[in-house]
Design an enzyme around this catalytic site. Structure first.
Site, PDB file in Angstrom:
ATOM      1  N   ASP A 531     -15.750   4.738  12.511  1.00 12.35           N
ATOM      2  CA  ASP A 531     -16.390   3.730  13.341  1.00 12.35           C
ATOM      3  C   ASP A 531     -17.030   4.391  14.547  1.00 12.35           C
ATOM      4  O   ASP A 531     -16.742   5.539  14.889  1.00 12.35           O
ATOM      5  CB  ASP A 531     -15.382   2.667  13.771  1.00 12.35           C
ATOM      6  CG  ASP A 531     -14.206   3.244  14.539  1.00 12.35           C
ATOM      7  OD1 ASP A 531     -14.392   3.672  15.691  1.00 12.35           O
ATOM      8  OD2 ASP A 531     -13.079   3.261  13.993  1.00 12.35           O
ATOM      9  N   GLU A 611     -19.871  30.995 -10.107  1.00 12.62           N
ATOM     10  CA  GLU A 611     -19.650  29.940  -9.126  1.00 12.62           C
ATOM     11  C   GLU A 611     -19.747  30.491  -7.706  1.00 12.62           C
ATOM     12  O   GLU A 611     -20.296  29.848  -6.808  1.00 12.62           O
ATOM     13  CB  GLU A 611     -18.286  29.293  -9.354  1.00 12.62           C
ATOM     14  CG  GLU A 611     -18.212  28.440 -10.609  1.00 12.62           C
ATOM     15  CD  GLU A 611     -16.809  27.953 -10.904  1.00 12.62           C
ATOM     16  OE1 GLU A 611     -16.648  26.786 -11.305  1.00 12.62           O
ATOM     17  OE2 GLU A 611     -15.846  28.745 -10.732  1.00 12.62           O
TER      18      GLU A 611
END
Length: 728
Positions: A531, A611
């Site tokens: 928030d 990777e």
């Protein structure tokens, strides 16, 4: 532009909007909020009408006048306005009536601040403040309404302070921050619901007569609902239509409600949810309600989002890392969980450094007796059986490897199996003599108490000052229950929820002042306290505990409506994913994580060489695009994938010189039709090169005709395209 006050008509102007109210007969009415109209008195639109069962104030004999049918600026309970209200007070004589009348106003240069609460600040922007004082003359209760006007940001903030100027005690049963009335009901509400590991899913529905809204009673803003809503015209889309946003700058219980009345008026109210809320004001005391950030766009949802992105990024987030590039980090949680050693962490750091990663974050398990989530919280002392040689030695080894070091805390929580709980069981939120609710095998510390906060603060500072720690992940892994404080009398127990949040803000303010160069990432089981209030202290928040790249498309899509990319904690994690079991290519995981702060959540020592090579490329690309991603204009080019076979989003430089297109496929079809994506935010007359291909297109062509995506085989694949303005 700015604030114009003429004949008690108050007009607030931003570059693209006008907000207006008017004092009439002692009442403060709302006139208008929408596209710029100058300082014209919009009260000419009021059409008085006698409506049954809608009464008049005592001194008014005209039956066409009623508070029940007018647009009000701040409503109070008990005086004939039967709609939802902002203020409900109870007085010593048992009465519940508050009759607010206009007293005065004052215009000030700069932006107001709120004591003990986060709020937008002026910074480098031009800002003005309007203060309007209302008063109940009979009970001498004042309400000071605050309006902050940011012209260039297209933002108006609202808050209020309630002051008891009488000699008696007043009990506040509701103290909302604002009400906003509209003269029609033909709007949709967008809100953002969810659950743990699937937060902020966008839902859109038309307003209907009666109530519609979102709220939290969990003590935090929560995973389940978010304190941000949009009201918009029913035909509004990303590029077209009137849209109003309301973002509550508060991290606790909240309520945002829209009510459509009998006369088809709409009232939006925003404030602290009033379940177990009762705040006492003795003579001379005041209560400050948190801030609401309002913004309006007549150019659709996309522009509204960009208004919020810029305002939060530059005038709510603070500190060193508001604008400075943040380090690419790797967190050990999904790599090791509680099972780690200094040697393992240093090995991760060394491998990460070789690939361009810049910080190692040691997650949960380094303190007290903490080999699982059953024990240890509250005992903020280094577990030297696990970290042989101590924290300082570990940090020095990580620094020698060329990496910064970060650490995990959960300061608001306590385990029953901890030295702290055994010494101070009353420090936990529980009701004496009752059984209590346990969640994740832990209880919540009573952060409404200064003595509790001081103890935890001192322990935390001792750790942070013991070594070169440059980052903190602040977690909070359960919501509040059994809310009762041993420090407050019985008649003040309904203040604990709010006092808890005030205590949390106090703690965070002191921490950021003590360690101004510390990067703090908020977390509450991921996005359980995502928030605007927390963004005042945390420039980034872990967006969700769900690290699956395909799930994150949905989560990050919803998050983008009200919050900037720079606040979204997002990492590449291992596959099969630990939350869903899904496998997605390393490339796609990287593209999705770049729509955030970017980092890694895996054991890098176990990756294949292929990777690792991909990680190195991803880190280089993220650093290359960093400021475009974090500071650029964000565009949602598709929905979240519920209707589209792919999800696309874009970052465009504010000056239109470059753009980064990102696409992830969801469902591949046999012999599918080709897909074209219209690029946004370019200069129509400029020529752009597709980096690495030699292809060149005009801005007008890309924005109107679009860019033809390459044919993609297989689900969950991704495309990332960089458009750069060239000299042709």
């Amino acid at each position: 532009m700015g604030i114009v006050c003429k004949n008690h008509v108050f007009t607030l102007q931003t570059k693209s909007s006008t907000y207006q109210m008017k004092e009439e007969g002692g009442f403060l009415f709302h006139n208008y909020y929408g596209p710029v109209i100058g300082d014209v008195d919009m009260s000419y639109l009021v059409c008085p009408m006698d409506r049954g069962f809608s009464g008049q104030p005592q001194e008014i004999v005209d039956r066409r006048f009623s508070l029940d049918t007018r647009l009000l600026e701040y409503s109070a309970y008990g005086t004939g306005d039967y709609r939802d209200y902002c203020l409900h007070a109870v007085y010593e004589d048992g009465s519940h009536v508050t009759d607010l009348r206009f007293v005065s106003y004052e215009v000030k240069e700069g932006k107001y601040a709120l004591e003990g609460l986060p709020a937008m600040y002026q910074g480098e922007e031009k800002a003005e403040t309007l203060e309007i004082t209302l008063r109940d003359e009979y009970k001498n209760l004042e309400v000071v309404l605050y309006y902050g006007v940011f012209e260039d940001l297209d933002v108006i903030t609202r808050a209020c302070k309630i002051v008891n100027q009488s000699e008696e005690q007043v009990r506040l049963l509701r103290a909302y921050s604002m009400g906003l009335d509209f003269d029609n009901k033909d709007m949709d509400m967008l809100h953002f619901y969810g659950r743990h590991a699937m937060e902020r899913k966008m839902e859109r529905s038309p307003l209907q007569h009666g109530f519609q809204g979102v709220e939290s009673r969990r003590g935090y803003s929560s995973h389940q609902q978010n304190p941000f809503v949009i009201l918009c015209k029913q035909d509004a889309n990303e590029e077209y239509g009137w849209c109003y946003g309301a973002s509550f700058v508060y991290s606790g219980n909240f309520s945002i409600q829209a009510e459509v009345s009998q006369t088809d008026l709409t009232r939006l109210t925003v404030g602290i949810q009033d379940t177990q809320f009762e705040f006492h004001l003795d003579s001379g005391e005041s209560f400050t309600a948190p801030e609401v950030i309002l913004s309006f766009s007549e150019n659709g949802l996309g522009q509204l989002s960009r208004n919020y992105h810029k305002a939060i990024r530059h005038n709510l987030c603070r500190g060193k890392y508001k604008t400075e590039r943040r380090p690419v980090l790797i967190n050990n949680w999904e790599a090791t969980y509680f099972d780690f050693t200094p040697e393992k962490l240093v090995a991760i750091a060394k491998d990460a450094k070789e690939l361009g990663i810049e910080m190692l974050v040691m997650d949960d398990g380094w303190f007290g007796k903490r080999d699982s989530d059953y024990s240890g919280l509250g005992d903020w002392f280094v577990n030297e059986k696990k970290l042989k040689g101590g924290l300082k030695n570990l940090v020095e080894e990580v620094n020698k490897a060329g990496m910064k070091f970060g650490i995990w805390f959960e300061p608001e929580m306590i385990s029953e199996d901890s030295d702290l709980y055994r010494a101070h069981p009353d420090w936990a939120l529980t009701v004496p003599g009752r059984s209590f609710t346990r969640a994740r095998h832990q209880l919540v510390l009573d952060f409404s108490r200064e003595d509790v906060r001081t103890y935890i603060f001192d322990r935390m500072c001792e750790i942070l000052e013991s070594a070169n720690i440059e980052y903190v992940k602040w977690d909070a892994n359960r919501h509040l229950t059994d809310v009762w404080s041993a420090k407050l009398p019985a008649d003040r127990q309904s203040e604990v929820f709010h006092r808890y949040i005030l205590g949390l803000y106090d703690f965070l303010e002191k921490l950021t002042q003590r360690f101004p160069n510390l990067l703090i990432e908020g977390c509450s089981g991921g996005g359980g306290r995502f928030d605007a209030g927390m963004m005042y202290y945390h420039p980034q928040i872990w967006c969700s505990d769900d690290t699956d790249a395909i799930e994150r498309l949905d989560i990050q899509y919803g998050t983008s409506f009200g919050y900037p990319i720079s606040t979204v904690g997002s990492h590449v994690s291992v596959c099969p994913n630990h939350q869903t079991g899904r496998s997605v290519s390393m490339k796609t995981r990287g593209v999705v994580a770049m729509a955030g702060t970017f980092g890694y959540e895996l054991d890098i020592t176990r990756l294949s060489q292929e990777e690792k090579d991909m990680v190195k490329i991803q880190v280089e690309e993220f650093k290359k695009y960093y400021f475009l991603i974090q500071q650029g204009d964000y565009y949602r080019l598709t929905d979240d994938g519920r209707k589209s076979p792919y999800v696309a989003w874009e970052f465009a430089a504010e000056d239109g010189t470059e753009a980064l297109l990102n696409v992830v496929t969801l469902r591949v079809r046999a012999y599918a039709m080709p897909y074209t994506v219209r690029i946004k935010g370019l200069k129509p007359e400029a020529v752009y090169e597709v980096e690495g291909t030699g292809e060149k297109y005009s801005g007008a062509a890309l924005m109107n005709g679009g860019y033809l995506l390459p044919v993609i085989w297989d689900d969950y694949q991704s495309v990332q395209v960089h458009f750069v303005e060239c000299c042709e």
